[in-house]
Each structure stands twice: as structure tokens, then as C-alpha cells.
Design an enzyme around this catalytic site. Structure first.
Site, PDB file in Angstrom:
ATOM      1  N   LYS C 703       0.874  -1.172   0.000  1.00 15.37           N
ATOM      2  CA  LYS C 703       0.000   0.000   0.000  1.00 15.37           C
ATOM      3  C   LYS C 703       0.910   1.220   0.000  1.00 15.37           C
ATOM      4  O   LYS C 703       2.119   1.117   0.140  1.00 15.37           O
ATOM      5  CB  LYS C 703      -0.893  -0.001   1.246  1.00 15.37           C
ATOM      6  CG  LYS C 703      -1.853  -1.179   1.297  1.00 15.37           C
ATOM      7  CD  LYS C 703      -2.935  -1.029   2.386  1.00 15.37           C
ATOM      8  CE  LYS C 703      -2.426  -1.283   3.784  1.00 15.37           C
ATOM      9  NZ  LYS C 703      -3.511  -1.392   4.791  1.00 15.37           N
ATOM     10  N   GLY C 704       0.330   2.404  -0.170  1.00 18.33           N
ATOM     11  CA  GLY C 704       1.143   3.615  -0.288  1.00 18.33           C
ATOM     12  C   GLY C 704       1.811   4.030   1.005  1.00 18.33           C
ATOM     13  O   GLY C 704       1.413   3.628   2.090  1.00 18.33           O
ATOM     14  N   GLU C 707       2.656   9.539   1.625  1.00 16.05           N
ATOM     15  CA  GLU C 707       1.801  10.543   2.277  1.00 16.05           C
ATOM     16  C   GLU C 707       1.685  10.289   3.785  1.00 16.05           C
ATOM     17  O   GLU C 707       1.864  11.202   4.580  1.00 16.05           O
ATOM     18  CB  GLU C 707       0.395  10.559   1.658  1.00 16.05           C
ATOM     19  CG  GLU C 707       0.306  10.293   0.168  1.00 16.05           C
ATOM     20  CD  GLU C 707       0.933  11.352  -0.724  1.00 16.05           C
ATOM     21  OE1 GLU C 707       0.984  12.520  -0.316  1.00 16.05           O
ATOM     22  OE2 GLU C 707       1.367  10.992  -1.836  1.00 16.05           O
TER      23      GLU C 707
END
Lengths: 213, 338, 740
Positions: C703-704, C707
Site C-alpha cells: 500500500k502507499g 503521504e
């Protein structure tokens, strides 16, 4: 009449001298040579600046990464722009052009300085080392290797400045503790935030007995 | 609808002549042209030229002059005006006799800039006021009679002492705060005789002519500074700099302090502040008050209040009216070990 | 204990950045560093009014200055086709500010001229000779003023969102409310934006551009100049940081294209650091009200979050400021409202952790405040309101290991040693405080095409038109392919930064590893099938050709049932008479994701020291625990998380871009006055990961991360400062003046 500036350090004629000589030789303007200096100055600005500009250059002899260069540069050109634009050594980075980020750090006669605030013409006779001159042949400098090992960068843009600064940080004797490294590396901004990894890299090289420069 | 005509803008990155004399006399002669300026480290001048704040037509490079020596002369330490900030900061004589100066220098700028900047240049550096640097905003210091943008604008970094209607800028140097505290003398050459100016009188208040930062005259050259040796001060001195980040930032306020103790009593004291005025700000009233008094928190607090007696704020910098005395107290506490 | 760390088939191995050597030797070339004969230098001249029109512009002196090759203004521009809408009912192809389109000034610093000369110095000097006269109009640049004087924009995206009962928080037993402010923040990547342009004739151009989206830049240029895809070549081998600032094709890039065309020479335009504050976006300032009510056990009864932010007067910029309040905690009654006011500034753009970074500040501070009122541990309060399904739509999560992240981070940090009462701990004359916060960001996967080439020598080349602004995309992709194909790292080459490669996504929204990694992963599966097919020609395996029968390791196909039977990839190709296997892998969203919600999570822990007399705040320690799915490349992942924390230190303690609202001009638009953290501000930072794969989002399980590394950090610092001092600071940045 206009006072000729003293110029005892260099044999070449001063900028104004050379430029005025050029202008005097321009037939239509001969009369102006007799005019008071203020008038002449004003008149000069309306002349063919493009041609006159040719004379606004100074000879610069510098050694960059062990190689001697003779260049002709305008006094307003910074060492950083001469490295990047004239010598195509783009490893030294322009991050602010105002002496506020450290990305342009190079060594001049062994000392780390900011090349964006150094006028190139003032480096006459000096030895410059940039990131491109740090490695020996194919052998990376220990600091370069340590940066790779500790992942001391992300985008890589501040990296040459960080490394040049890091090498000097150790040779100056300012890498005794992590906090000392942090203080003496604070002139090099990294926006990706690789600081902890950079400190690890420098600390490791320092502990191994410093680095070759 | 209002038609606004903009005045001729100053011209950044104008080309200029460049000479590099090797004698003081030739340097002084070369710099007689009205638009000629000396350059040494260039760390502020080149920046100012890039932004068009300063537009010299000739630069006289003085780095070839023999003015970088650091030596003991009798009861004084002499520091040549071309001595680099980094060299001065780490010089054995300075660390031994003038640790306050060493600390102040280390607190300034970055290692790279300290490797370029000279003592004379540090004295000549100009304010960091944002209005001074932006040609599209008013600034009496940059463009006389254009107005002061800061007074009713953003003035968080600005002066609380000695400002005028024309200018509320501060002098940005750390080194100068230490030299002011240490009663240094500035040595100035003008081609005839050597002028000696007490450091506290070198920089001036803005008054009606803020375009002038100091009392150096056209055609004069700083050759060095002399700082008296005081063994007691060398034992007890501290430079405290409060800033928005831990390093490589200008001071919100700074305090240079040196103490001579006699048991628990303060025999003599030097106090100066940075970041609060157009010049390094000597706190003479506070010094007078503390002489012969005991080093107690109560006395320090009262001295700090006395020091702030004439302070004024302009809005955003109101916090300095608290931060300044607190920093004085903190510095004296640390120095006295309480 | 068990065998947890040895479960994985892949032996843990540190992979150094594949572009590391280029970056440490100065060989990595960024967009302003390409040498070409006749290269000209362009400098942008900005307006010095904030709103009005240009009455007159004098370029005479500039044109006559030494070395000047040309000047472009709105008066002499040859407008690109994309400036004019073919169909009057539709907008023109070029969106946002059309540089030099007309005489209207929307913001201070807006480009009014491009000056081109044969050297950088001459162009810079000549640019200063441009003179303009303006008809000036009244303007506003500040949010507070705009909120007083104007109405916010209207539209669906600004409508109040109400879940459950609107004012439920007001009737709760325990409640907190507050107003939080955050100034404009500027991305300020170290590399200043640069565009180098080389036209070949009127309809073919090569551009070296600092961009996070190679294909999006290519598309923008095609549309602006009505060019075909093959006639627009965009190169972006290295990007010196982006953080969102390089997500768009900005006006200066369009100016460079227009200017280079005019002078018929290659041209490069580099912004100044001052222009980096005005021309390439910023995180817009925000004033936010939040209110939370809970019962005496800490169960959330209701929440209200109203955010106010700015946009430009020519584009509507929106971001998910209030979404986190709706999505993070289980709470039946949540009302959010997002108001956007146009002001005379350039358009903001997404900056690392867009929206959530802003919204998490009030939310996570309010949770902290509530925990003190409840006399409850802040983590316990969060666990009490833990969302097992997405509160916005009731969907299950594709994966959620936030509980594990709380535990992991708390253990690493030593959270249990926290004194529950604020303003009680001292160390060497400094007040000590600890604080924590949570950050979330949606986990995404987009479409990508990946070219794969297995060469005769067994080398695998992968190609896609993405750029890498720093996280190390090529490195992570190399790792995925190495694991999948059983190839040593030096046998894998990942090529990017070239618009002629198969189209890849823009690097933004923490989606590169998920999107491109998925293509690498499925591409390697396809490659294995193709290898198995090709192995038909190799007698050693006899009739067994189904891919399931083979292991792919050490650059060889190995028969599972008889490991003595194996063949290197190059031998497979040779036996099949092939010089290579080449194909393009298409990868897109997993349709199964329709049924799920996907988020990444970070938990930040901070220890601060606050000086009681001077108000100086030091970050003494920071730990971030992340649930970012499977960690593909541990070394670069850790760096990215640490980097987000460093960015967070900036936002929490020092970043604030200041505008003088009388002039509409920036006061501190440089690195000396707009403070970002330096080495001395940053302690050792620990980044730890739950490291459990998301089974649905993509085949890699990742997943990212980019951020969440930053989201919530400012709140953690503010919470720690409260713990140290008892002072609740609701205004960023937390500078010394706010604590004395």
C-alpha cells in the site's frame, strides 16, 4: 577625465579600459572620447552593447578536479554557473542560488565553500574539487560508498553538496559525535529528509579514520 | 481603478568591472569611483547583487591584501579584517582569550559560509529584512524615501530598540554582538591615517538615513579589529542564540554575556544583544545594575527588566519583549551556574 | 516467538538504490543539465501587482541588452492552438493559467514576460529591464480577510456532509472544541523547476522537464500545441524532489515551449527559488473548527469539522481536508464542511499528504485533548473508537493493521513510560513531553503498461514512462522482479523517465509501488508462462511444460519434481531459437476492490523538549509505525518514512510562508527565511512497519507510504508540546514566540 582604475594584480586591461578602447575605435563615436566622463558614460549605454559586451570578460585560470582550464568569463558569473554552464560539470547543484541551501558546495583549495556565492573571477589560480573529482578512477570515495550503503539520499539533488560538505566536515575535525555532525552539516539542506541516514554515513566514515580528500 | 506607474527598477546582475589590487593604497584608490565597492568573501554582497539591491559598477577584490593575521599584540588580540570567520572561530588565541567571539561566530551562518566570510565583511553585512530585499516593496534603507514596509507590515524579525520612523531593521550579525560586548576597537585605513573607532560606535542607528548601516566613510577600508584580553571574561562567557530552527538561521534574539566573578558577587560584566536593533545592542544599564551585586535569579531578572526599559514593539515582534529578557536571564543563569 | 521472520520464501537482502552510484558521483542529470549547441537561457519576469491589467509593457531596453535573443509577452505571443477552444461551449485545452494569454493579472509574480539570451547572466539582467505599467484593482491574499469579505465557492464538493445527527457532539458528556490555523506551506524541492526545450521544426519537440508525470506532461504539450504523441518527446530521468509541486505542467514550462519556438533555438528556463513560492503551487492555508463529543467511557458520540482554505481566482483547487474526520474513527454522527475562498494567489497544488495533512492537525489534536479530559491514554481512546469497517460506507477494508501499528510503535517508542499528567517531566532544565497521532491516506492502484524484455544473456529489462522524484521506484521494481524471477539484481534493468516507453502513471498519491509494482508482478508471471512455453524446445524437461511445474530461481527454471533438471533462461531462449522474449503487460485495478475500502496507516510518536524560558522546541525522538502493506524494499521504504517525518518536523515547527497582504507579495520567499529543517533539527528517527501484505489491492501486497509518512505528524508534536507544557498550541508552526 575618467580615472583609470588601478589594476596591478592582472596584466589584462580593465573592463572599462578595453571597452572604451573598442568604443573609441568606432568611428562615429570618436568625438565622444573627448567628452566629460559622465557624458561619455551615458553615451556608452546607448552604444552597441552587444559588441561592447565582448570585452566585458576576464581571463580566468582555474584547476578543476586536477585539470587546468583557461576561461574567459564575465565578472558577474558565479563559480557555480561557470562549472555548470561553461565546463558542463553539472554535479554541483543549484538549489537556491542565494547561499541558503548548500547544494552547490565545492572545495576551493581544500575548503568547503558555496560556489553560488563565489564569483568565478575571484577564483583565479585556485584549485577546485567538485563531486565529479572525488572518486579516483573507478574507485568511489569512501563517503560516496557510505552514502549508498546508508541510503543517504532520495531524489539525489542535494547529494553532491552533502557529500562535499561531509568530506570537509571530517577533515575539519567536526565529526566527533552525531550531534557535532548535525551542527556542522546544517548548511546542507535535504528536503527529502535523508538527514538521519546522512549522519550515519558520515559517522561511519569518520570512525573508520576519516576520508581521503 | 488606479493607474500605477512603477519607478525604474534596480537592475540585478548588472555586469561590472573587476580589479584585484595587492596593496592597501591601490585598493583605496581603486575604490574611489562612486559606484565601486570592496569585495572579500562576497557572501552577502553577491547575494545583494543577484537581487538588484546593490549594483556596483566596479568590484575591488581585496582578498589579495595581507590582512588576515590573528595575533596577540600586548593586552589585545588583533584580528585582520580578512581573517575568515571559520579560522577566527577555531584559532587557538581566540578560543583561549575570546571564547565568546568563537561561540558567536560558530552560531552564525553555516560552515561553508564561515569558510568564505571575513571579519570585515561580517561587520559590513546588511539587514535581512524582507522588504529590503524585494525591489517591488518600499524600503528606506534600499531606496531612500520610498517608505518602510516593515513598520506596519510583517515585522516579526525586527527591532525593539533604537528604531526610527524610517527603519526598524536589525543588524543580522552574531560576531558583532560578541565584539560589541568585548569592547573591541575597529581599525580603519583611509590612505592617510589609521582611524580607531570603538566597536559600539561603528554601526549606527537608522535615524533619518537608514541607507547607511555604519559610520565607515566612502574611501575607507576596515583593516582589522582589536579586542582587549580579559582573563576573567574568558573564563565566564556565553553566547545564546534563539532562532526558529536549530542552526543556519538568523537570531530572533541573541545574548552575549561575559562575567567576572568575585565569589558570589559580580565584579564586572559585559552584556550585548543581537536581533533587537539596527546595531549590536550593548545593555549598559543592566551591566551597571549588576556590577557589585550578587549573582541571583532575582538580580538577573531585574537587570533584564532594566535592559528592556526602552524597548518598543511593532506588532509581530511583540514576543521579543518577553523573549529578550528571558534570554538574558537564561544566559546569566547558565553562566553563573544557577 | 515462532518463525515469523523466516516465513518468507525470499531471504531478506538489502538492496541499495539502483541509481545510487549516479547520484553520489554527480552523473545523474536533472532537467536543466543537458548540454546542447546554441542553448539559450530564459528568465521569467513576474508581475508586481496582485490584481488588475497590464496597461503598458516596455521591452525595448531588454531587447537591446547584450546577448538578448528575444522577449515574449502577451503582446507579441504566438498563441499555441490549445489556448483557444475550438468549440466555444467547451474550455480550451490548456487549463489553469494560460501564460501570456492576455493582460489580466491574477496574482503577484504572475509571468508577464520571458526574456531569452545567450547566457544566464545576460538573460537575468535583461529581465530586470522589463518595465510594466498596470491598472491596479483591489485584492485579497489572506484567508482570514477573505472569510470576512467574501462568500465561499459553491458546488457539490463544498456541500455539508452529514452522517447521523448533525449536532450530536453538543449533547455529549465530554466535549472539546477549538479553532486551528495552518499557514501556506511551500513544497520547495531542492531542484528548482526547470524546462529545457528543443524544437525540430514547428511540429516536433523534445522537452526535458521536471515532472512527476511523464505522460501527463506529454499530453499537456500535445494538447497545447496540437501535436501528435510521437512528435512530443518528454524526458525526465531524474527529478530533484517533487512532493506534489511537479504534478502539473506549469506556466513556466509552457512559456519555455513558446519562447524556444520563437527564437528557433533550444532553450532552458529555470525558476528562481523566489519563483518556487509563486509559480509551482503550495499547500493552502487553512482555518479549521473542530468539535468532538464523547461519552464518559470515551466512545465518540459526534464530531463536527469545518475547514476553510484558499484557492486562486482562476481555478478551483480542492483537497480532502475533512475526509479523515469522516473515515478514521467509528462514530455515528459526523458533520463536515469544506469552504474554499478564491484569493489573488496562484493556484495551490497537492503537497505531500494533501488534505489529510491539513485535516489531521485539528482532528488528532482534538482527540488528544479529549483523552486528557477523559483521563484516558490517547492510544486507548483511539482503540475505543477503532473502525472495523469503513465508517463512510460500511465496506470491509482490503487490509487494516492499524492496531498492530499502534502496538508496534508504542513498544518501540516506550510509550508505557509516559506520565499521564502534563507539565510534569523535566530533563536538564527542559520540559519533556510525548505525544502521538494517527494518519491515514487512501491506498490506490492505477493503470500501467509495462514493457518487459528478457534478453538472450538472461537480463530482464523493464520499461514504463514514469518518473521518480525520490522514493526509489526503479529500486523497488527491481526488487519485485528479482524476487519473482529469481534473478540477481544486476541482471535487472528498470527504465523510466521517457515518454516513448509504455505509458505509466504519474507519481503521486502514494500509488507508484502499488500501480507499477502490480504490473511488474503480473508481468513476471506472464514472463514465466512464456518461458515455460519456450521451454517446450528444451529436451531436458521432456513433455512437462506447464508453468506450475517449475521454480524460477537463480536465473534458472527448475523442475519442482526433479530439481536436477534445470535450465538457465538464456539456454531456454537459445534452445527455442529466440533472441529475446518481449511483450507489454497491461495492469489495472482489481475489480474485486469495488467491495473494499483501502487505506494506509501511520502512527507517529514524538518526544519533545521545550525550553521553559525561551520557548525553543526540540524534537528529541520520533518513531513512526506504518501499515503500508507488504514492504517491498525495506531500505528505501524506511528512508521514505523518515523523510516524511522530517517534512513533518518542518510543518510542525517552522514552515510558514508569509505574505504582506497590503502588497500581495511574499516576505520570506527563500531558504534563509522560509525555514525547512536542517540536520541539527532532526534526531535519529525510527521507522517500523507492520509489513503484512494487503491481499486484494494488488498482487504485491503493498500500500502507499509517501503521504502517511507525514500525515498527522504536526498533531503529534502539538500533543507532545501540550504534554510538556500544558499549553495547547492550535496554530502552526509552533515557533518559540508561541511558548513564552
Amino acid at each position: 577625465m575618467c580615472q583609470q582604475p588601478t589594476n596591478d594584480a592582472e596584466k589584462q586591461p580593465s573592463l572599462h579600459h578595453a571597452r572604451r578602447n573598442f568604443l573609441k575605435q568606432t568611428s562615429a563615436l570618436t568625438a565622444l572620447a573627448l567628452a566629460p566622463s559622465v557624458v561619455m558614460k551615458a553615451a556608452e549605454k546607448k552604444l552597441d552593447e552587444k559588441a561592447a559586451g565582448f570585452f566585458e570578460q576576464k581571463t580566468l585560470n582555474i584547476e578543476v578536479n586536477g585539470k587546468a582550464h583557461q576561461l574567459s568569463v564575465e565578472p558577474r558569473a558565479t563559480l557555480l554557473d561557470v562549472l555548470r554552464e561553461n565546463l558542463h560539470l553539472t554535479g554541483s547543484k543549484k538549489g537556491c542560488d542565494l547561499g541558503q541551501c548548500g547544494a552547490c558546495t565545492v572545495h576551493v583549495d581544500g575548503k568547503r565553500v558555496l560556489s553560488c556565492l563565489s564569483l568565478a573571477v575571484m577564483q583565479n589560480g585556485k584549485k577546485i574539487t567538485t563531486i565529479e573529482g572525488l572518486q579516483q578512477g573507478d574507485q568511489l570515495h569512501p563517503m560516496q560508498e557510505a552514502f549508498i550503503k546508508h541510503d543517504g539520499f532520495q531524489c539525489g539533488y542535494c547529494t553532491p553538496g552533502q557529500i562535499m560538505s561531509a568530506v570537509a566536515c571530517i577533515s575539519e575535525g567536526h565529526a566527533g559525535t552525531d550531534n557535532e555532525i548535525r551542527e556542522y552539516m546544517s548548511g546542507n539542506i535535504c528536503r527529502c529528509g535523508a538527514y538521519p541516514n546522512i549522519v550515519d554515513a558520515i559517522s561511519e566514515v569518520a570512525k573508520k579514520g576519516g576520508s581521503r580528500d | 481603478m488606479l493607474l500605477v506607474k512603477w519607478l525604474k527598477k534596480e537592475a540585478p546582475v548588472i555586469n561590472f568591472d573587476y580589479v584585484k589590487p595587492t596593496t592597501e593604497q591601490n585598493a583605496l584608490t581603486a575604490c574611489k569611483d562612486p559606484l565601486a565597492q570592496f569585495i572579500a568573501g562576497g557572501t552577502n554582497l553577491v547575494d545583494l547583487m543577484k537581487r538588484g539591491v546593490t549594483n556596483p559598477e566596479k568590484l575591488v577584490d581585496i582578498t589579495g591584501l595581507p590582512m588576515s593575521n590573528i595575533e596577540q599584540k600586548g593586552d589585545n588580540i588583533f584580528i585582520g579584517s580578512l581573517a575568515l570567520n571559520s579560522v577566527v572561530a577555531e584559532h587557538e588565541l581566540i578560543k583561549k582569550h575570546l571564547p565568546l567571539l568563537s561561540q558567536a561566530l560558530q552560531a552564525g551562518a553555516s560552515p561553508q559560509i564561515r569558510n568564505m566570510a571575513t571579519v570585515g565583511g561580517n561587520m559590513m553585512q546588511r539587514t535581512r529584512c524582507g522588504y529590503f530585499y524585494d525591489l517591488s516593496m518600499p524600503c528606506n534603507k534600499r531606496t531612500p524615501n520610498s517608505g518602510c514596509g516593515a513598520k506596519e507590515g510583517y515585522n516579526r524579525m525586527h527591532a525593539i530598540f533604537g528604531a526610527s520612523d524610517k527603519c526598524i531593521a536589525v543588524h543580522p550579525s552574531d560576531m558583532c554582538v560578541a565584539l560589541a560586548a568585548l569592547d573591541a576597537t575597529v581599525l580603519i585605513a583611509n590612505g592617510k591615517l589609521l582611524r580607531r573607532v570603538p566597536f559600539k560606535d561603528f554601526h549606527k542607528l537608522p535615524g533619518s538615513n537608514p541607507e547607511k548601516d555604519n559610520n565607515l566613510l566612502k574611501g575607507e577600508l576596515i583593516t582589522g579589529v582589536e579586542v582587549p584580553i580579559n582573563a576573567a571574561f574568558a573564563q565566564h562567557s556565553l553566547y545564546t542564540k534563539i532562532r526558529d530552527r536549530a542552526s543556519y538561521a538568523f537570531a530572533l534574539v541573541s545574548v552575549a554575556a561575559a562575567l567576572e566573578m568575585n565569589g558570589k558577587t559580580i565584579k564586572d560584566i559585559r552584556l550585548a544583544m543581537g536581533g533587537v536593533a539596527h546595531k549590536p545592542w550593548r545593555l549598559t544599564t543592566a551591566e551597571q545594575f549588576l556590577k557589585s551585586k550578587e549573582a541571583t535569579p532575582a538580580n538577573f531578572k531585574q537587570a533584564a527588566m532594566l535592559a528592556l526599559k526602552d524597548a518598543t514593539s511593532y506588532g509581530h515582534n511583540q514576543f521579543k519583549l518577553t523573549l529578550a529578557p528571558n534570554t538574558i536571564v537564561h544566559t546569566l543563569h547558565t553562566l553563573a551556574g544557577i | 516467538m515462532g518463525n515469523y521472520f523466516f516465513d518468507s520464501a525470499t531471504v531478506f537482502e538489502e538492496l541499495d538504490r539502483v541509481d545510487g552510484k549516479a547520484k553520489v558521483t554527480g552523473q545523474a542529470k536533472y532537467s536543466a543539465e543537458y548540454e546542447m549547441p546554441g542553448l539559450a537561457y530564459g528568465v521569467i519576469v513576474g508581475a508586481n501587482i496582485s490584481k488588475g491589467t497590464i496597461a503598458a509593457i516596455d521591452i525595448n531596453a531588454a531587447e537591446k541588452a547584450p546577448g538578448v535573443l528575444g522577449v515574449v509577452t502577451h503582446l507579441n505571443i504566438t498563441k499555441p492552438a490549445g489556448y483557444i477552444a475550438a468549440d466555444a461551449t467547451k474550455p480550451a485545452a490548456v487549463r489553469g493559467l494560460k501564460v501570456f494569454d492576455d493582460n489580466v493579472i491574477h496574482f503577484n509574480g504572475q509571468p508577464i514576460a520571458l526574456v531569452m539570451a545567450d547566457s544566464f547572466e545576460r538573460a537575468t539582467h535583461a529581465a530586470s529591464l522589463i518595465k510594466a505599467q498596470y491598472n491596479k484593482e483591489t485584492f485579497s491574499t489572506g484567508l482570514e480577510q477573505a472569510m470576512k469579505d467574501e462568500k465561499p465557492l459553491e458546488g457539490n464538493q463544498y456541500k455539508e456532509s452529514i452522517r447521523g445527527e448533525k449536532d450530536a457532539w453538543k449533547n455529549a458528556a465530554v466535549k472539546v472544541e477549538g479553532t486551528y490555523t495552518m499557514p501556506n506551506q511551500v513544497h520547495n524541492p531542492m531542484e528548482m523547476h526547470a524546462t529545457t526545450v528543443k524544437w525540430e521544426g514547428d511540429d516536433k519537440v523534445t522537452v526535458w522537464e521536471k515532472t512527476q508525470g511523464v505522460k501527463s506532461t506529454q499530453r499537456d504539450i500535445m494538447q497545447a500545441f496540437a501535436l501528435t504523441e510521437k512528435n512530443v518527446q518528454v524526458n525526465t530521468l531524474y527529478v530533484g524532489g517533487g512532493f506534489g509541486a511537479a504534478l502539473r505542467t506549469w506556466p513556466h514550462a509552457m512559456a519555455a515551449l513558446i519562447g524556444a519556438k520563437k527564437i528557433g533555438k533550444p532553450l532552458k528556463v529555470v525558476l528562481t527559488r523566489m519563483q518556487m513560492f509563486t509559480l509551482v503551487g503550495y499547500r493552502p492555508e487553512a482555518i479549521q473548527k473542530i468539535a468532538i463529543g464523547a461519552d464518559n467511557d470515551g466512545k465518540l458520540i459526534g464530531m463536527m469539522h469545518e475547514a476553510n482554505a484558499v484557492t486562486s481566482n482562476y481555478e478551483n483547487f480542492t483537497e480532502n481536508i475533512v475526509k479523515m474526520t469522516r473515515a478514521l474513527y467509528s462514530c455515528a454522527n459526523v458533520t463536515t464542511k469544506y469552504n474554499v475562498y478564491p484569493v489573488e494567489l496562484s493556484t495551490p497544488t497537492w503537497m505531500r499528504g494533501p488534505g489529510e495533512a491539513t485535516g489531521s492537525f485539528p482532528l488528532e489534536c482534538a482527540l488528544d485533548e479529549l483523552s486528557y479530559q477523559l483521563k484516558m491514554d490517547p492510544i486507548e481512546l483511539r482503540l475505543k473508537n477503532y473502525a472495523e469497517t469503513d465508517p463512510e460506507n460500511g465496506k470491509p477494508y482490503s487490509s487494516k493493521f492499524l492496531k498492530e501499528a499502534y502496538q508496534l510503535g508504542a513498544d518501540k517508542f516506550g510509550w508505557k513510560d509516559r506520565h499521564p499528567i502534563p507539565n510534569t517531566m523535566m530533563e536538564n532544565g527542559w520540559k519533556v513531553g510525548v505525544g502521538m497521532s494517527t494518519g491515514i491516506f487512501g491506498a490506490f492502484r492505477n493503470e500501467a503498461k509495462l514493457g518487459l524484455k528478457l534478453m538472450a544473456d538472461g537480463t530482464l529489462i523493464m520499461q514504463t514512462a514514469v518518473s521518480d522524484s525520490g522514493p526509489g521506484t526503479a529500486t523497488a521494481m527491481t526488487k519485485i522482479a528479482a524476487d519473482a524471477m529469481g534473478l540477481p539484481y544486476n541482471k535487472i534493468k528498470f527504465e523510466l523517465g521517457d515518454s516513448s516507453l509504455p505509458p505509466g502513471p504519474t507519481q503521486g498519491g502514494s500509488s507508484s509501488t502499488s500501480t507499477v509494482g502490480a504490473a511488474v508482478s503480473t508481468g513476471c508471471v506472464t514472463l514465466q508462462k512464456k518461458l515455460a512455453e519456450a521451454a517446450k524446445s528444451s529436451p531436458v524437461f521432456g513433455h512437462i511444460v506447464a508453468v506450475e511445474n517449475f521454480l524460477f530461481q537463480n536465473g534458472e527454471m527448475v523442475l519442482k519434481t526433479d530439481p536436477t533438471k534445470k535450465l538457465s533462461y538464456s539456454e531456454v531462449l537459445k534452445n527455442a531459437g529466440m533472441t529475446s522474449i518481449e511483450f507489454i503487460e497491461n495492469s489495472g485495478r482489481n475489480p474485486a476492490m469495488e467491495k473494499y475500502s483501502a487505506y494506509s496507516y501511520a502512527v507517529h510518536f514524538v518526544k519533545v523538549l521545550v525550553h521553559p524560558l525561551t520557548g525553543v522546541v526540540k524534537i528529541a525522538k520520533a518513531v513512526v509505525a506504518g501499515d503500508a502493506g507488504k514492504i517491498v524494499s525495506p531500505k528505501t521504504a524506511k528512508s521514505q518514512m523518515i523523510g516524511g517525518v522530517v517534512g513533518g518536523i518542518g510543518g510542525a515547527l517552522m514552515e510558514e510562508s508569509v505574505i504582506d497582504e497590503r502588497y500581495g507579495r511574499w516576505i520570506n520567499n527563500n531558504f534563509a527565511d522560509y525555514h525547512v529543517p536542517v540536520h541539527a533539527d532532526v534526531p535519529a528517527i525510527e521507522a517500523v512497519f507492520v509489513d503484512k501484505p494487503d491481499p486484494i489491492l494488488n498482487p504485491v501486497g503493498s500500500k502507499g507510504m509517501g503521504e502517511i509518512a507525514l500525515i498527522g505528524f504536526a498533531a503529534a508534536v502539538a500533543n507532545a508540546v501540550y504534554h510538556a507544557t500544558g499549553k495547547r498550541i492550535r496554530e502552526l508552526p509552533i515557533t518559540p514566540d508561541k511558548l513564552i
